[in-house]
Design a protein around this motif. Structure first.
Motif, PDB file in Angstrom:
ATOM      1  N   GLY B  16      -9.783  46.838  62.217  1.00 17.83           N
ATOM      2  CA  GLY B  16      -8.809  47.694  62.884  1.00 17.83           C
ATOM      3  C   GLY B  16      -9.437  48.416  64.058  1.00 17.83           C
ATOM      4  O   GLY B  16      -8.833  48.559  65.124  1.00 17.83           O
ATOM      5  N   PHE B  17     -10.668  48.876  63.862  1.00 15.09           N
ATOM      6  CA  PHE B  17     -11.382  49.555  64.945  1.00 15.09           C
ATOM      7  C   PHE B  17     -11.631  48.590  66.096  1.00 15.09           C
ATOM      8  O   PHE B  17     -11.488  48.948  67.272  1.00 15.09           O
ATOM      9  CB  PHE B  17     -12.705  50.109  64.405  1.00 15.09           C
ATOM     10  CG  PHE B  17     -13.367  51.106  65.317  1.00 15.09           C
ATOM     11  CD1 PHE B  17     -12.960  52.434  65.316  1.00 15.09           C
ATOM     12  CD2 PHE B  17     -14.390  50.731  66.169  1.00 15.09           C
ATOM     13  CE1 PHE B  17     -13.569  53.364  66.157  1.00 15.09           C
ATOM     14  CE2 PHE B  17     -14.993  51.650  67.018  1.00 15.09           C
ATOM     15  CZ  PHE B  17     -14.585  52.976  67.001  1.00 15.09           C
ATOM     16  N   GLU B  18     -11.976  47.374  65.748  1.00 13.56           N
ATOM     17  CA  GLU B  18     -12.221  46.378  66.795  1.00 13.56           C
ATOM     18  C   GLU B  18     -10.922  46.002  67.517  1.00 13.56           C
ATOM     19  O   GLU B  18     -10.934  45.746  68.725  1.00 13.56           O
ATOM     20  CB  GLU B  18     -12.943  45.168  66.193  1.00 13.56           C
ATOM     21  CG  GLU B  18     -14.388  45.543  65.812  1.00 13.56           C
ATOM     22  CD  GLU B  18     -15.057  44.583  64.838  1.00 13.56           C
ATOM     23  OE1 GLU B  18     -14.405  43.634  64.389  1.00 13.56           O
ATOM     24  OE2 GLU B  18     -16.257  44.804  64.519  1.00 13.56           O
ATOM     25  N   LEU B  19      -9.811  46.010  66.807  1.00 12.21           N
ATOM     26  CA  LEU B  19      -8.523  45.796  67.475  1.00 12.21           C
ATOM     27  C   LEU B  19      -8.231  46.952  68.443  1.00 12.21           C
ATOM     28  O   LEU B  19      -7.698  46.747  69.540  1.00 12.21           O
ATOM     29  CB  LEU B  19      -7.400  45.667  66.436  1.00 12.21           C
ATOM     30  CG  LEU B  19      -5.975  45.554  66.989  1.00 12.21           C
ATOM     31  CD1 LEU B  19      -5.838  44.408  67.996  1.00 12.21           C
ATOM     32  CD2 LEU B  19      -4.968  45.363  65.849  1.00 12.21           C
ATOM     33  N   ALA B  20      -8.591  48.168  68.028  1.00 12.80           N
ATOM     34  CA  ALA B  20      -8.397  49.329  68.906  1.00 12.80           C
ATOM     35  C   ALA B  20      -9.179  49.168  70.207  1.00 12.80           C
ATOM     36  O   ALA B  20      -8.716  49.559  71.287  1.00 12.80           O
ATOM     37  CB  ALA B  20      -8.813  50.611  68.185  1.00 12.80           C
ATOM     38  N   ILE B  21     -10.369  48.597  70.116  1.00 11.43           N
ATOM     39  CA  ILE B  21     -11.162  48.333  71.322  1.00 11.43           C
ATOM     40  C   ILE B  21     -10.454  47.303  72.200  1.00 11.43           C
ATOM     41  O   ILE B  21     -10.377  47.448  73.420  1.00 11.43           O
ATOM     42  CB  ILE B  21     -12.581  47.861  70.933  1.00 11.43           C
ATOM     43  CG1 ILE B  21     -13.336  49.022  70.267  1.00 11.43           C
ATOM     44  CG2 ILE B  21     -13.347  47.354  72.153  1.00 11.43           C
ATOM     45  CD1 ILE B  21     -14.651  48.631  69.634  1.00 11.43           C
ATOM     46  N   THR B  22      -9.922  46.270  71.565  1.00 14.93           N
ATOM     47  CA  THR B  22      -9.168  45.261  72.321  1.00 14.93           C
ATOM     48  C   THR B  22      -7.986  45.897  73.049  1.00 14.93           C
ATOM     49  O   THR B  22      -7.732  45.606  74.234  1.00 14.93           O
ATOM     50  CB  THR B  22      -8.658  44.159  71.367  1.00 14.93           C
ATOM     51  OG1 THR B  22      -9.778  43.535  70.758  1.00 14.93           O
ATOM     52  CG2 THR B  22      -7.833  43.123  72.111  1.00 14.93           C
ATOM     53  N   LEU B  23      -7.272  46.774  72.355  1.00 11.85           N
ATOM     54  CA  LEU B  23      -6.117  47.436  72.974  1.00 11.85           C
ATOM     55  C   LEU B  23      -6.557  48.262  74.184  1.00 11.85           C
ATOM     56  O   LEU B  23      -5.893  48.269  75.227  1.00 11.85           O
ATOM     57  CB  LEU B  23      -5.405  48.329  71.952  1.00 11.85           C
ATOM     58  CG  LEU B  23      -4.696  47.597  70.800  1.00 11.85           C
ATOM     59  CD1 LEU B  23      -4.234  48.598  69.744  1.00 11.85           C
ATOM     60  CD2 LEU B  23      -3.500  46.780  71.288  1.00 11.85           C
ATOM     61  N   ALA B  24      -7.681  48.966  74.045  1.00  8.05           N
ATOM     62  CA  ALA B  24      -8.188  49.775  75.161  1.00  8.05           C
ATOM     63  C   ALA B  24      -8.518  48.888  76.364  1.00  8.05           C
ATOM     64  O   ALA B  24      -8.220  49.229  77.512  1.00  8.05           O
ATOM     65  CB  ALA B  24      -9.415  50.568  74.718  1.00  8.05           C
ATOM     66  N   ARG B  25      -9.129  47.740  76.077  1.00  7.44           N
ATOM     67  CA  ARG B  25      -9.480  46.835  77.179  1.00  7.44           C
ATOM     68  C   ARG B  25      -8.242  46.229  77.816  1.00  7.44           C
ATOM     69  O   ARG B  25      -8.182  46.029  79.022  1.00  7.44           O
ATOM     70  CB  ARG B  25     -10.387  45.723  76.638  1.00  7.44           C
ATOM     71  CG  ARG B  25     -11.789  46.247  76.377  1.00  7.44           C
ATOM     72  CD  ARG B  25     -12.791  45.141  76.077  1.00  7.44           C
ATOM     73  NE  ARG B  25     -14.132  45.724  76.002  1.00  7.44           N
ATOM     74  CZ  ARG B  25     -15.068  45.382  75.123  1.00  7.44           C
ATOM     75  NH1 ARG B  25     -14.834  44.432  74.235  1.00  7.44           N
ATOM     76  NH2 ARG B  25     -16.243  45.972  75.135  1.00  7.44           N
ATOM     77  N   LYS B  26      -7.248  45.891  77.001  1.00  2.00           N
ATOM     78  CA  LYS B  26      -6.027  45.298  77.532  1.00  2.00           C
ATOM     79  C   LYS B  26      -5.279  46.299  78.416  1.00  2.00           C
ATOM     80  O   LYS B  26      -4.641  45.910  79.393  1.00  2.00           O
ATOM     81  CB  LYS B  26      -5.116  44.847  76.389  1.00  2.00           C
ATOM     82  CG  LYS B  26      -5.548  43.534  75.765  1.00  2.00           C
ATOM     83  CD  LYS B  26      -5.324  42.368  76.738  1.00  2.00           C
ATOM     84  CE  LYS B  26      -5.764  41.054  76.126  1.00  2.00           C
ATOM     85  NZ  LYS B  26      -5.505  39.918  77.046  1.00  2.00           N
ATOM     86  N   GLY B  27      -5.378  47.590  78.046  1.00  2.00           N
ATOM     87  CA  GLY B  27      -4.744  48.613  78.888  1.00  2.00           C
ATOM     88  C   GLY B  27      -5.292  48.567  80.304  1.00  2.00           C
ATOM     89  O   GLY B  27      -4.565  48.788  81.281  1.00  2.00           O
ATOM     90  N   VAL B  28      -6.580  48.271  80.419  1.00  2.00           N
ATOM     91  CA  VAL B  28      -7.199  48.075  81.737  1.00  2.00           C
ATOM     92  C   VAL B  28      -6.824  46.709  82.308  1.00  2.00           C
ATOM     93  O   VAL B  28      -6.489  46.580  83.484  1.00  2.00           O
ATOM     94  CB  VAL B  28      -8.732  48.212  81.630  1.00  2.00           C
ATOM     95  CG1 VAL B  28      -9.416  47.781  82.920  1.00  2.00           C
ATOM     96  CG2 VAL B  28      -9.115  49.638  81.261  1.00  2.00           C
ATOM     97  N   GLY B  29      -6.843  45.696  81.455  1.00  2.00           N
ATOM     98  CA  GLY B  29      -6.654  44.318  81.917  1.00  2.00           C
ATOM     99  C   GLY B  29      -5.300  44.046  82.545  1.00  2.00           C
ATOM    100  O   GLY B  29      -5.181  43.173  83.422  1.00  2.00           O
ATOM    101  N   TYR B  30      -4.285  44.787  82.115  1.00  2.00           N
ATOM    102  CA  TYR B  30      -2.967  44.585  82.729  1.00  2.00           C
ATOM    103  C   TYR B  30      -2.922  45.130  84.161  1.00  2.00           C
ATOM    104  O   TYR B  30      -2.083  44.731  84.959  1.00  2.00           O
ATOM    105  CB  TYR B  30      -1.881  45.270  81.900  1.00  2.00           C
ATOM    106  CG  TYR B  30      -1.306  44.440  80.771  1.00  2.00           C
ATOM    107  CD1 TYR B  30      -0.159  43.673  80.962  1.00  2.00           C
ATOM    108  CD2 TYR B  30      -1.888  44.418  79.511  1.00  2.00           C
ATOM    109  CE1 TYR B  30       0.398  42.916  79.922  1.00  2.00           C
ATOM    110  CE2 TYR B  30      -1.354  43.670  78.462  1.00  2.00           C
ATOM    111  CZ  TYR B  30      -0.206  42.925  78.683  1.00  2.00           C
ATOM    112  OH  TYR B  30       0.338  42.173  77.655  1.00  2.00           O
TER     113      TYR B  30
END
Lengths: 75, 75, 75, 75, 75, 75
Positions: B16-30
């Motif tokens: 779940g923590f690693e998914l949270a990191i993915t979400l943070a990166r995707k917020g930038v990636g968009y």
């Protein structure tokens, strides 16, 4: 302003995340309406690491709201 | 954008923590899609204490969402 | 990465607070893995008031998550 | 570290607010343990408006946690 | 410190919002108690856009707490 | 101050978002009451990318509150 937000409900988490991005942009759009200014500012902040992290934070806050609205898309 | 987020449910808190990191990166990636620009910016912020703390904050906000979705992985 | 987070449940609020600190550090650790760089940055931010307040904020956000997971350790 | 947090339950909202301040300080205290450094930094940030607002924000986040733990001290 | 917070319950949302402002100020007041310093700092930040936005953010966080305490003043 | 907030309930999510913007502005308005100063500051921050993102963040936090109050406008 015309209707742009009819519901917080989305079919999938990814659509919910994309709605969160829309909400973050609208938060800016209500304050700065000039498209030319927004384009220039986007150029600025999309090349600055902290600006992008800050934008990602606003997305994260809005995603909390959208995810709760959708009861986390639990099956 | 192709499908990258099908569910907020994870088997363990760490995933779940690693998914949270993915979400943070995707917020930038968009916002910033250019991989070369992102690599340069990552170099910048990964060597600045406040930038890292700010990034950790976005992860923390996203982890709140993922943890709630998973009912905190209570047994 | 090896397993470092098996549960959000802790015996006491203080252990929960300390887990929140771990989560804040891990948020950084996934981005900057170089121990020497992290040690240098820690030296920087641990001597700057705003950096410390910002770090305390990330701990506070993570503590919200851990406290909710533990139902606030209510008896 | 010795025991400093045994419960999030307080008799009144004001005591809860004061506990939130303690939590904010502890978030710093786990990172910077040197009392002399902390005293110097306190001098810095207590004379800077934005630093104080930032500190007040950490208190606000912790107060959310403490207030929820106490079910908002509803009678 | 004398009693200043006896309850989070207010009659109306607006009174709740005003209580949120009080909480934001108290978060500062516990750290910087010198009235003359606070008056000077208020002069600074009330003329700076980002400082005001940051202050409004602390109010928003506290308003979340007060609104939840009042069950959002739903009739 | 005269009555400006009678309810957090709105007919639609978009009206809720617009109420969140009002709340963000009021958070500033209680601190800086001088209309001329506010107009000058608005000119400043509406042309700065990070200032706009920060403002969008305050809107996002307030929108969490309004959305919860309206039970996310679920049908």
């Amino acid at each position: 302003m015309s209707v742009w937000l009819e519901s917080l409900i989305t079919a999938t988490p990814q659509e919910g995340f994309e709605l969160a991005i829309t909400l973050a942009r609208k938060g800016v759009g209500y304050i700065q309406k000039d498209e030319a200014v927004k384009a220039r500012l986007r150029e600025d902040y999309s090349n600055n690491a902290d600006s992008l992290t800050l934008a990602s934070q606003v997305v994260a806050i809005n995603f909390q709201t959208v995810a709760a609205a959708n009861n986390y898309w639990r099956k």
